[in-house]
Write a protein that holds these residues in place. Structure first.
Motif, mmCIF file in Angstrom:
data_model
loop_
_atom_site.group_PDB
_atom_site.id
_atom_site.type_symbol
_atom_site.label_atom_id
_atom_site.label_comp_id
_atom_site.label_asym_id
_atom_site.label_seq_id
_atom_site.Cartn_x
_atom_site.Cartn_y
_atom_site.Cartn_z
ATOM 1 N N ASP A 142 0.830 -1.207 0.000
ATOM 2 C CA ASP A 142 0.000 0.000 0.000
ATOM 3 C C ASP A 142 0.865 1.257 0.000
ATOM 4 N N THR A 143 1.742 1.324 -0.984
ATOM 5 C CA THR A 143 2.666 2.438 -1.115
ATOM 6 C C THR A 143 2.811 2.796 -2.580
ATOM 7 N N PHE A 144 3.634 3.792 -2.869
ATOM 8 C CA PHE A 144 3.878 4.188 -4.258
ATOM 9 C C PHE A 144 5.244 4.849 -4.344
ATOM 10 N N PRO A 145 5.891 4.798 -5.533
ATOM 11 C CA PRO A 145 7.287 5.203 -5.634
ATOM 12 C C PRO A 145 7.526 6.603 -6.169
ATOM 13 N N THR A 146 6.502 7.294 -6.624
ATOM 14 C CA THR A 146 6.729 8.555 -7.328
ATOM 15 C C THR A 146 7.045 9.698 -6.375
ATOM 16 N N ALA A 147 7.744 10.708 -6.906
ATOM 17 C CA ALA A 147 7.996 11.928 -6.150
ATOM 18 C C ALA A 147 6.688 12.688 -5.956
ATOM 19 N N GLU A 148 6.672 13.580 -5.001
ATOM 20 C CA GLU A 148 5.465 14.348 -4.717
ATOM 21 C C GLU A 148 5.185 15.347 -5.822
ATOM 22 N N THR A 149 3.915 15.516 -6.140
ATOM 23 C CA THR A 149 3.512 16.547 -7.098
ATOM 24 C C THR A 149 3.532 17.915 -6.427
ATOM 25 N N ALA A 150 3.433 18.951 -7.235
ATOM 26 C CA ALA A 150 3.389 20.306 -6.675
ATOM 27 C C ALA A 150 2.183 20.471 -5.758
ATOM 28 N N ALA A 151 1.035 19.965 -6.200
ATOM 29 C CA ALA A 151 -0.163 20.056 -5.361
ATOM 30 C C ALA A 151 -0.014 19.221 -4.095
ATOM 31 N N GLY A 152 0.623 18.055 -4.236
ATOM 32 C CA GLY A 152 0.833 17.204 -3.077
ATOM 33 C C GLY A 152 1.735 17.849 -2.043
ATOM 34 N N LYS A 153 2.759 18.572 -2.508
ATOM 35 C CA LYS A 153 3.632 19.270 -1.570
ATOM 36 C C LYS A 153 2.856 20.300 -0.765
ATOM 37 N N VAL A 154 1.999 21.034 -1.445
ATOM 38 C CA VAL A 154 1.181 22.036 -0.751
ATOM 39 C C VAL A 154 0.282 21.359 0.272
ATOM 40 N N SER A 155 -0.346 20.265 -0.127
ATOM 41 C CA SER A 155 -1.260 19.550 0.769
ATOM 42 C C SER A 155 -0.533 19.019 1.997
ATOM 43 N N ARG A 156 0.641 18.440 1.809
ATOM 44 C CA ARG A 156 1.378 17.896 2.955
ATOM 45 C C ARG A 156 1.818 19.016 3.905
ATOM 46 N N ARG A 157 2.225 20.130 3.346
ATOM 47 C CA ARG A 157 2.630 21.252 4.209
ATOM 48 C C ARG A 157 1.439 21.825 4.969
ATOM 49 N N GLU A 158 0.299 21.897 4.298
ATOM 50 C CA GLU A 158 -0.907 22.388 4.975
ATOM 51 C C GLU A 158 -1.340 21.427 6.077
ATOM 52 N N THR A 159 -1.244 20.130 5.809
ATOM 53 C CA THR A 159 -1.606 19.151 6.834
ATOM 54 C C THR A 159 -0.647 19.215 8.007
ATOM 55 N N ALA A 160 0.646 19.394 7.735
ATOM 56 C CA ALA A 160 1.619 19.539 8.817
ATOM 57 C C ALA A 160 1.277 20.737 9.694
ATOM 58 N N ASP A 161 0.953 21.867 9.067
ATOM 59 C CA ASP A 161 0.568 23.057 9.832
ATOM 60 C C ASP A 161 -0.674 22.783 10.673
ATOM 61 N N ARG A 162 -1.619 22.069 10.084
ATOM 62 C CA ARG A 162 -2.857 21.769 10.812
ATOM 63 C C ARG A 162 -2.580 20.901 12.034
ATOM 64 N N LEU A 163 -1.758 19.864 11.859
ATOM 65 C CA LEU A 163 -1.468 18.976 12.984
ATOM 66 C C LEU A 163 -0.771 19.728 14.111
ATOM 67 N N LEU A 164 0.131 20.618 13.764
ATOM 68 C CA LEU A 164 0.827 21.402 14.785
ATOM 69 C C LEU A 164 -0.131 22.343 15.511
#
Length: 276
Positions: A114-136
């Motif tokens: 249940d994984t995948f090998p590709t690098a993060e997309t531009a939109a994915g980078k934004v989403s992960r950073r937003e989620t990190a901010d939310r968790l903090l």
């Protein structure tokens, strides 16, 4: 010096290859309880809590996959484990790929669930950073409530749901955020997969929305020596949702790896005898 990571180390003093299990985000080593119970009677099973998760120390800032991989290398060095089968689920699968890139000469089998090998997309980078901010800002509970029935199928056993929710809500927001920021910068592992020389197993839940079956099929096609197993009735965590089916697939694969390792050892002995 004591290992940096907290970890489970169970199993017999066995000639079989140790099994190293790398958990996903935002979980801990207890996600592998069904596999530890199933396989530790016959072989050594090692399951660490990644940096920032479970009982391991929390890392503030950014934790790249390379740092996770080096932590695992250092743990295995401390435990005197030279050769092993490496399995990872979700983020743990990406860490397993990073481990193979860095010290693949020690890996005798690779399991990517249940994984995948590709690098993060531009939109994915934004989403992960937003989620990190939310968790903090908010902590883990709201996020855990929202994603629970994507992590596991809605029909999953209530005890499994409770376990998954408990792991998520017990995770340090700082550790989870650091990992999200690191994953946003991960490399592309697709070329690496084509260079994997050991037997590989790709496993995926049939109903996984985060890493759909198509992603698993693409990895299976890229890996030169791989098997693909799709687990019906499971979403992102088939090892917990359908442990019998997952363990059957993993067990059959481990038998294959053990047999190849035994043939390799026998061939090495024959070569030594022939040189005398």
């Amino acid at each position: 010096m004591a290992p940096f990571l907290a970890y489970e180390d169970k199993g017999a003093d066995s000639p079989l290859l140790p099994l190293v299990l790398v958990h996903g985000h935002p979980f801990d080593r207890t996600m592998w309880n069904p596999q530890i119970e199933a396989f530790a009677p016959a072989r050594r099973v090692i399951a660490p809590d990644l940096r920032g998760y479970g009982a391991s120390p929390v890392h503030l800032g950014v934790t790249h996959l390379s740092r996770f991989a080096e932590d695992i290398r250092e743990l295995l060095d401390a435990l005197a484990v030279d050769a092993f089968v490496l399995a990872g689920l979700s983020m743990g699968g990406q860490i397993a790929m990073e481990c193979y890139d860095r010290f693949g000469d020690r890996v005798r089998g690779l399991v990517l669930a249940d994984t995948f090998p590709t690098a993060e997309t531009a939109a994915g980078k934004v989403s992960r950073r937003e989620t990190a901010d939310r968790l903090l800002a908010e902590g883990m509970r709201g996020y855990a409530d929202e994603v629970l029935e994507k992590m596991v199928a809605p029909s999953a056993d209530p005890e499994v749901k409770a376990h998954v929710h408990r792991m998520m809500t017990s995770t340090s927001p700082e550790g989870a955020a650091a990992a999200l920021l690191g994953r946003a910068e991960r490399p592309d592992y697709r070329a690496l997969l084509t260079r994997v020389t050991v037997p590989a197993l790709v496993v995926v839940g049939a109903d996984d929305e985060f890493t759909p079956v198509a992603d698993a099929e693409a990895m299976h096609a890229a890996l030169p020596h791989s098997e693909l197993r799709v687990i019906d009735g499971a979403a992102h965590m088939p090892n917990l949702e359908r442990p019998q089916e997952f363990n059957a697939a993993l067990g059959a694969y481990l038998e294959r790896v053990d047999a190849e390792a035994a043939r390799g050892a026998a061939g090495a002995l024959d070569a030594m005898d022939g040189g005398r």
